[in-house]
Design a protein around this motif. Structure first.
Motif, mmCIF file in Angstrom:
data_model
loop_
_atom_site.group_PDB
_atom_site.id
_atom_site.type_symbol
_atom_site.label_atom_id
_atom_site.label_comp_id
_atom_site.label_asym_id
_atom_site.label_seq_id
_atom_site.Cartn_x
_atom_site.Cartn_y
_atom_site.Cartn_z
ATOM 1 N N GLU A 98 0.835 -1.195 0.000
ATOM 2 C CA GLU A 98 0.000 0.000 0.000
ATOM 3 C C GLU A 98 0.873 1.249 0.000
ATOM 4 O O GLU A 98 1.675 1.462 0.899
ATOM 5 N N PRO A 127 -11.185 -0.696 -0.313
ATOM 6 C CA PRO A 127 -10.192 -1.563 0.316
ATOM 7 C C PRO A 127 -8.772 -1.217 -0.119
ATOM 8 O O PRO A 127 -8.587 -0.535 -1.130
ATOM 9 N N GLU A 129 -5.849 -6.122 -1.164
ATOM 10 C CA GLU A 129 -7.130 -6.747 -0.838
ATOM 11 C C GLU A 129 -8.106 -6.614 -2.020
ATOM 12 O O GLU A 129 -8.826 -7.550 -2.353
ATOM 13 N N ALA A 130 -8.096 -5.448 -2.647
ATOM 14 C CA ALA A 130 -8.992 -5.229 -3.788
ATOM 15 C C ALA A 130 -8.715 -6.261 -4.875
ATOM 16 O O ALA A 130 -9.627 -6.863 -5.432
ATOM 17 N N THR A 166 -9.929 -9.674 -3.901
ATOM 18 C CA THR A 166 -11.388 -9.755 -4.057
ATOM 19 C C THR A 166 -11.768 -9.927 -5.520
ATOM 20 O O THR A 166 -12.630 -10.724 -5.866
ATOM 21 N N ALA A 203 -13.950 -2.861 -4.753
ATOM 22 C CA ALA A 203 -12.629 -3.341 -5.182
ATOM 23 C C ALA A 203 -12.280 -2.765 -6.555
ATOM 24 O O ALA A 203 -11.152 -2.336 -6.807
ATOM 25 N N ARG A 235 -11.483 0.904 -6.280
ATOM 26 C CA ARG A 235 -10.133 1.165 -5.797
ATOM 27 C C ARG A 235 -9.136 1.180 -6.959
ATOM 28 O O ARG A 235 -8.272 2.043 -7.061
#
Ligand code: ADP
Ligand code: MG
Length: 691
Positions: free
Chosen positions: A172, A184, A188-189, A192, A212, A215
């Motif tokens: 990140e 998110p 994580e995006a 998903t 997601a 993002r």
């Protein structure tokens, strides 16, 4: 997004699916991580056979109670599956012995497909299936279906994506507060999107409204906004001479002397340019307008504004023919107003060139027109205020930069660098959003109207068998005093074959049209020879001009009313449109004939159809984009390399707004994060963003 270079793959040694992945641009871990599913299949639940209705798609599990090869009629494998509450037939029209083994009586089988009422009762034809243990767990995530090709099985691609996701650098970067609330983290995006949990609504994933997806779009839009802000900041550090015309000055006198009045669109763009020239920062503007929309006079008025304010102007065109056309036009308009125009091209050498270069250095020639020769080192301007580049996409970044460097820094405010204003022109209309995403810091002016009195060009598509009729049509046109272009095919691999074709066609047409002066123009001719042919054609003495694509850009002979393009299927759409634009420049009704040789490829067919259906350059550009994809559009030839891959400016206005607000703050408060983010997303596109 990634920063590391793709390893050069040893093409032959690689297994077929890997080669297929490379073809799709899936080379690095990050490429795979960003290769998103187009849809999902729900394999996370089993439904009772009895609950399935005709037309339902579902996954069932049961025991095989019967497995037989039916050989009456079409040979097929029939398998009865029983889940304790109902029965279903699986019907396979193509099968191997291995299938019979998997589906042997007594096996537990999981099958997924659409249920229909067939001859054998309730059945699934060619379902997906596999043998399982009665307690084999169900997947917890929806199964992704990726864009792929025949050589790259989904199962292989799925595995490759899973392992790449684990390795790709997805840490990140963005601090909290920058990302819109509710979205998110990046890693994580992506997890998903590749492996959504069973409760995830697939519609939101498939229509890209899921957080997601949002993002990813935000990441991309932010990178775009950051790079634009960086480029603007860089430009703000530059200074340019303020070029403000006085009332009654050169620009006004030119306007008054023109044999026509400007269209409303021309007036608007002239005003936009004048406003830019009056600012102490360099203009960086793209003037786009369809072929024949009248960009030259706009350029002339901009030049007049610069010269009226006491500064020199340079106009650079990609070919000698085009440069010469500009030269003639501009001399015609400006010489009567007392302006000396210098002429610099590759073919003007020795003393003649030296004389021109000196005129420029002394500031005696206020306007310089030419080709690349204008940016040679020995060309030093007394005070260059405005640089104009025609057909700008034919020049490289380096050449535009060289032109901008032609103003040596004296007179710049402290800490700033002095540059000339830059006006770029293009007849290849770039959809605005695309222009914005390719050129970070570029203002765009559009001439969206043709001068009055033009009759629309009629485009006809014929198979090459119609050639004799087309030649007959040429005879008629010429008899009425009109002129004709005949463009020969482009054979990319061989300039030599190009030439043979053009020469043969020239001979054929000369023989077929006795008494008509037929000219030949091709890339191998010396500039002086080309100029001589063009002069005869422009003067109207030569009636028919056979040419390879050297006439592609900018040629303006209003008396030409027929354009024949041979092997039209070999040309790109934008090129066809450019060529067609050579006719229809006067009041006479003009025709463009596209001759093709069968068989046509589907793309070839699409292109010719588009040409016949519309004359509108913007529509052509849009279709071109559709047929080719944005990567190739700018001549970048890196397919799929459009800057906006995830976001859609038409749909994602709200996210764009967030990105717009976040970008300046991030640049100010955390410049290193901003730089890392841009690097991650745009590293490979940096070239476009500079010039
Ligand atoms: P392009 O945008 O393709 O470079 P040109 O500048 O060559 O187009 O203009 C095409 C033709 O239209 C030229 O002959 C030009 O003199 C003429 N023209 C330009 N503006 C006008 C106008 N406002 N009214 C009439 N003719 C015009
Ligand atoms: Mg032009």
């Amino acid at each position: 997004m990634p920063t590391e270079k793709a390893p050069a793959p040893a093409a032959k040694a690689l297994p077929a699916p890997v080669r297929a992945m490379h073809k799709l641009g899936l080379v690095r871990d990050i490429d795979l991580a960003l290769h998103l599913p187009m849809r999902y299949v729900d394999e996370t639940r089993i439904v009772p056979i009895s609950s399935l209705r005709d037309g339902d798609t579902g996954q069932v599990q049961g025991t095989v109670s019967e497995c037989r090869v039916e050989s009456r009629g079409r040979r097929q494998l029939l398998v009865k599956l029983d889940d304790g509450h109902g029965e279903l037939t699986l019907r396979l029209l193509h099968f191997y012995p291995s299938h019979q083994k998997t589906l042997a009586v007594g096996q537990t089988v999981r099958a997924r497909g659409e249920v229909r009422h067939g001859f054998f009762g309730r059945e699934m034809v060619h379902p997906e299936f596999r043998a399982v243990q009665p307690d084999t767990p169900l997947p917890q995530a929806l199964t992704p279906v990726y864009p792929s090709t025949a050589a790259l099985p989904q199962a292989y691609l799925r595995k490759a994506v899973i392992s790449a996701l684990g390795r790709a650098p997805l840490h990140e970067l963005l601090p909290p507060g920058v990302v819109p609330p509710g979205l998110p983290p990046l890693r994580e995006a992506l997890h998903t999107l590749h492996h959504p949990g069973r409760e995830t609504p697939t519609e939101a994933l498939e229509d890209h409204s899921h957080p997601a997806w949002q993002r990813l779009k935000f990441e991309e839009l932010l990178a775009q906004q950051l790079s634009q802000a960086q480029a603007q900041a860089a430009r703000a550090k530059l200074a340019a001479p303020v070029l403000q015309g006085a009332p009654g000055g050169l620009a006004e006198r030119l306007l008054a002397a023109l044999p026509f009045t400007l269209t409303a669109a021309q007036q608007r763009v002239v005003a936009e340019i004048a406003a830019d020239l009056g600012r102490p920062q360099p203009m960086h503007r793209l003037l786009q307008g369809d072929v024949g929309s009248g960009k030259t006079v706009v350029a002339a008025l901009a030049a007049a504004a610069a010269m009226g304010a006491g500064w020199q102007c340079a106009l650079m065109a990609p070919t000698e023919i085009l440069a010469e056309q500009h030269f003639r036009k501009l001399v015609g308009w400006l010489a009567p107003l007392g302006i000396t125009v210098a002429w610099l091209t590759g073919s003007r050498k020795g003393k003649a060139r030296q004389a021109e270069v000196e005129k420029v250095a002394r500031g005696e020639a206020m306007l310089v027109v030419g080709t690349h020769a204008v940016i040679q080192d020995d060309v030093v301007f007394a005070k260059l205020g405005l640089a104009i580049v025609d057909e700008q996409h034919r020049f490289g970044v380096a050449q535009r930069l060289a032109l901008r460097k032609k103003l040596e820094g004296e007179g710049a405010p402290p800490g700033k660098q002095l540059e000339p204003h830059l006006l770029m022109m293009s007849a290849t209309p770039i959809p605005r959003t695309l222009a914005m995403s390719y050129y970070a810091d570029l203002d765009v002016s559009t001439i969206d109207e043709l001068p009055p009195g033009r009759t629309p060009i009629v485009t006809k598509v014929f198979a090459d068998g119609k050639r004799p009729a087309v030649i007959e049509r040429i005879r008629e046109e010429v008899a009425q005093g009109r002129q004709v272009y005949w463009v020969c095919p482009l054979v990319e691999e061989s300039e030599h074959i190009d030439l043979q074709n053009a020469t043969a066609t020239h001979a054929e047409l000369t023989a077929a049209l006795p008494g008509v002066l037929v000219g030949l123009l091709h890339g191998r001719m010396k500039p002086a020879e080309k100029a001589a042919v063009m002069a005869l054609f422009t003067a109207g003495e030569m009636k028919l001009l056979v040419a390879t694509t050297v006439i592609e850009v900018g040629v303006d002979v209003p008396n030409a009313s027929l354009m024949v393009i041979e092997h039209a299927e070999r040309f790109g759409l934008a090129q066809l449109h450019q060529l067609r634009g050579r006719v229809g420049r006067g009041a006479v009704a003009s025709v463009c004939v596209l001759l093709y040789t069968a068989p046509l490829s589907p793309t070839g067919k699409d292109r010719l159809k588009a040409m016949a259906e519309t004359n509108d350059g913007f529509e052509i550009a849009r279709r071109d984009l559709e047929i080719r994809g944005p990567g190739e559009f700018m001549g970048a030839r890196q397919s799929g390399d459009a800057l906006l891959r995830f976001a859609d400016l038409a749909e994602d206005g709200a996210l764009l707004q967030r990105a717009r607000e976040a970008a300046p703050r991030l640049l100010r408060e955390q410049p290193s994060v901003a730089a890392a983010h841009v690097q991650r997303w745009l590293a490979s596109k940096a070239e476009y963003l500079k010039a």
